[in-house]
Design a protein around this motif. Structure first.
Motif, mmCIF file in Angstrom:
data_model
loop_
_atom_site.group_PDB
_atom_site.id
_atom_site.type_symbol
_atom_site.label_atom_id
_atom_site.label_comp_id
_atom_site.label_asym_id
_atom_site.label_seq_id
_atom_site.Cartn_x
_atom_site.Cartn_y
_atom_site.Cartn_z
ATOM 1 N N GLN A 31 -5.039 -9.400 6.286
ATOM 2 C CA GLN A 31 -4.691 -8.229 5.480
ATOM 3 C C GLN A 31 -5.848 -7.827 4.583
ATOM 4 N N GLN A 39 -1.692 -2.493 6.003
ATOM 5 C CA GLN A 39 -3.126 -2.694 6.230
ATOM 6 C C GLN A 39 -3.430 -4.122 6.689
ATOM 7 N N LYS A 41 -4.917 -6.272 10.102
ATOM 8 C CA LYS A 41 -5.643 -6.246 11.366
ATOM 9 C C LYS A 41 -5.337 -7.523 12.132
ATOM 10 N N TYR A 69 -6.024 -0.870 11.593
ATOM 11 C CA TYR A 69 -4.842 -1.279 10.841
ATOM 12 C C TYR A 69 -3.564 -0.880 11.579
#
Length: 219
Positions: A31, A39, A41, A69
């Protein structure tokens, strides 16, 4: 010869044992520090991450944006709408009354016969079930070029994770208006936008006339 075979077997067993003890280098969620809830990944062992693409992770599909994201909410890709829940996981196999998502996650809006009484169709019924005063909205459509309707966010349908799906409510309202207009033989020309405010616990949808007609929403 037998000794060499036994040694060979022992060596293979030791190799397999060592391999099973080695960690599996799979991807991991990361995050953005201080970022929003979406957000996150999914970073692979080599540092790469999916961008503008879908990825199957632990049996669930996720969609990632241009920055890598999570995409969340009701989104359209290649002409197909999907419900991406707050976790980012794609909704599948769920009936929302006014439409459903199939096994592939694709959203399908319910179809209503044009000659059906507007009060008996799924859109009008759904609005009533959501606690939305659809009669008040229809009356406002008949007299105002622009107006906003608000209701508690808790009235809005939820996905299988318990998150709100405001666009489903917007579809219910707008299609209830269209079906009413078809039944009563009104001309309809409008567009809508909605906003949600979790802090204030409100869902608001604003209707306005079609600029090209210059007339009331229903005439």
């Amino acid at each position: 010869m037998k000794l060499r075979k036994r040694l060979a077997c022992f060596g293979l067993a030791a190799l397999l044992s060592a391999a099973s003890a080695m960690p599996a280098f799979a991807g991991e969620w990361q995050q953005l520090a201080g970022g929003e809830y979406w957000q996150w990944k999914y970073v692979e062992a080599d540092g790469s991450f999916p961008v503008n693409d879908w990825k199957l992770i632990d049996g669930k599909w996720y969609r990632f944006d241009a920055d890598g994201y999570l995409d969340v909410g009701m989104r359209e890709y290649n002409g197909v709408e999907y419900i991406l829940m707050r976790s980012g996981a794609m909704e599948a196999n769920r009936d929302y009354g006014v439409g459903y998502v199939d096994a592939s996650g694709a959203w399908h809006l319910a179809e209503v016969p044009l000659d059906s009484n507007y009060r008996s169709n799924v859109f009008f019924t759904a609005c009533s079930n959501y606690g939305i005063d659809i009669d008040s909205i229809i009356n406002s459509c008949k007299t105002s070029q622009t107006f906003t309707y608000s209701c508690p966010l808790t009235n809005i349908p939820k996905d299988s994770e318990g998150g709100y799906v405001p666009r489903v409510a917007a579809y219910a309202i707008s299609n209830a208006i269209v079906n009413y207009a078809d039944w009563e033989e009104y001309y309809t020309a409008f567009h809508w936008e909605f906003v949600t405010d979790e802090a204030a616990n409100t869902f608001s949808i604003t209707f306005s006339s079609n600029i090209e007609t210059g007339g009331p929403i229903m005439q």
